[in-house]
Design a protein around this motif. Sequence first.
Motif, PDB file in Angstrom:
ATOM      1  N   ALA A  34      42.883  42.181  38.306  1.00 20.84           N
ATOM      2  CA  ALA A  34      43.197  42.784  39.597  1.00 20.84           C
ATOM      3  C   ALA A  34      42.993  44.297  39.573  1.00 20.84           C
ATOM      4  O   ALA A  34      42.488  44.878  40.546  1.00 20.84           O
ATOM      5  N   ARG A  37      39.234  44.999  39.770  1.00 18.84           N
ATOM      6  CA  ARG A  37      38.695  44.815  41.125  1.00 18.84           C
ATOM      7  C   ARG A  37      39.164  45.916  42.060  1.00 18.84           C
ATOM      8  O   ARG A  37      38.413  46.358  42.942  1.00 18.84           O
ATOM      9  N   TYR A  38      40.388  46.382  41.885  1.00 22.14           N
ATOM     10  CA  TYR A  38      40.886  47.488  42.700  1.00 22.14           C
ATOM     11  C   TYR A  38      40.051  48.744  42.476  1.00 22.14           C
ATOM     12  O   TYR A  38      39.713  49.466  43.427  1.00 22.14           O
ATOM     13  N   ASN A 139      47.444  43.403  45.499  1.00 26.67           N
ATOM     14  CA  ASN A 139      46.962  42.498  46.541  1.00 26.67           C
ATOM     15  C   ASN A 139      47.020  43.157  47.916  1.00 26.67           C
ATOM     16  O   ASN A 139      46.093  43.029  48.725  1.00 26.67           O
ATOM     17  N   LEU A 142      44.230  45.796  48.041  1.00 30.82           N
ATOM     18  CA  LEU A 142      42.903  45.190  48.175  1.00 30.82           C
ATOM     19  C   LEU A 142      42.683  44.656  49.584  1.00 30.82           C
ATOM     20  O   LEU A 142      41.602  44.817  50.165  1.00 30.82           O
ATOM     21  N   PHE A 143      43.695  44.006  50.139  1.00 30.29           N
ATOM     22  CA  PHE A 143      43.548  43.477  51.496  1.00 30.29           C
ATOM     23  C   PHE A 143      43.381  44.605  52.501  1.00 30.29           C
ATOM     24  O   PHE A 143      42.564  44.504  53.433  1.00 30.29           O
ATOM     25  N   THR A 193      36.140  39.762  46.391  1.00 29.54           N
ATOM     26  CA  THR A 193      37.464  40.359  46.575  1.00 29.54           C
ATOM     27  C   THR A 193      38.428  39.375  47.218  1.00 29.54           C
ATOM     28  O   THR A 193      39.586  39.256  46.794  1.00 29.54           O
ATOM     29  N   MET A 194      37.975  38.651  48.238  1.00 28.43           N
ATOM     30  CA  MET A 194      38.845  37.668  48.877  1.00 28.43           C
ATOM     31  C   MET A 194      39.204  36.544  47.920  1.00 28.43           C
ATOM     32  O   MET A 194      40.346  36.044  47.924  1.00 28.43           O
ATOM     33  N   ILE A 197      41.956  37.802  45.758  1.00 25.33           N
ATOM     34  CA  ILE A 197      43.209  37.870  46.508  1.00 25.33           C
ATOM     35  C   ILE A 197      43.854  36.488  46.600  1.00 25.33           C
ATOM     36  O   ILE A 197      45.070  36.327  46.413  1.00 25.33           O
ATOM     37  N   ILE A 200      45.204  35.474  43.122  1.00 25.11           N
ATOM     38  CA  ILE A 200      46.443  36.191  42.817  1.00 25.11           C
ATOM     39  C   ILE A 200      47.599  35.641  43.645  1.00 25.11           C
ATOM     40  O   ILE A 200      48.734  35.525  43.149  1.00 25.11           O
ATOM     41  N   ALA A 201      47.333  35.284  44.903  1.00 24.42           N
ATOM     42  CA  ALA A 201      48.389  34.709  45.734  1.00 24.42           C
ATOM     43  C   ALA A 201      48.896  33.385  45.160  1.00 24.42           C
ATOM     44  O   ALA A 201      50.104  33.142  45.098  1.00 24.42           O
TER      45      ALA A 201
END
Length: 325
Positions: A34, A37-38, A139, A142-143, A193-194, A197, A200-201
């Motif tokens: 994460a 990616r961030y 998260n 990123l969103f 990226t999605m 996310i 991670i969720a």
Amino acid sequence: MGWTGPLCYIFEFMIDTAPQLFHSASNLLTLALAVQRYIYVCHATTAKQWCTIARSKVVICLILTLSVAHMVSRTADRNYSTIMTDGANGTAIIPVCRVEFSHWLTAAPNSLTIYFNTYFWFRVLFVQLFPCISLVILNILLFSAMRRAESRRRRLTVNRNTPKVQSAATSRRASLFGLSRENRRQRDANSTTMMLIVVIAVFLVVEIPLAVMSALHTISSSVHEFMNYELARDIVLFIDTTICLSYPVNFAIYCGMSRQFRTTFSSLILTPCIRLVKPAPSPDENIEENPERSKWNNGAGPSTKITKATVAGTTEANGLLTTNF
């Protein structure tokens, strides 16, 4: 074959120590993914410097080393032996495992309590709560970055769609070779990226309840005992089942949302398996399947020569076709 001391040690290691070791590595690796990616999404200018393959290997080795290091004491805090006891029917005598804490844990007063409080508080704070809180924050960031990028892309699309005086060929070339590649790259980046996310969720849905139960157990054991451990055992068993079920869900998410993952998985796993199951045909089989091709190779058919002029002409023609498409 009955139980022996080494077998008892291996059994306890496989059901208790090894799962906690891999669980710690999984949490920290998810956090590292994460963070990477961030950096790619929110700090693209520094991504090429920090998110390299060499640095990724160093981080992975460091995480694995830390995961093993914090579980080293758990591999040496108990001694295993066997004793003979009556079986279920009361007549047979069978060996069973006997577990005792090591001498270095029981030598000093209250050393056992200090040891387990330190171990469980470390796991709760640095292996469970810290990764979960960090992943929630990442998260959200990123969103939010995806929303801002989408708004920016829509504004640029509106500006590009405004009427301008340009030739049809120039407009066609720009749309085919410029915007299409840019849109494809942006679409792949947003999809990756999605995907992260969503992964991670799913990770947080199954990990946060386990972190809460671990924190409650540690507080109950070190401060004041208040937990109903029969109920807690059933809850933890349900949480462990959901964690096991989340692994194929994550794999399905990777396959469904990442074209690069599908390609890499196919080249690393599927293609070698297919080659093992279906061996390559022998040269005799190729000749039987392609008799006409063997005739051409043996000189039965006319020969074809490609000159430099032919290649140059073809290349030039292809360039013209590409330019005027």
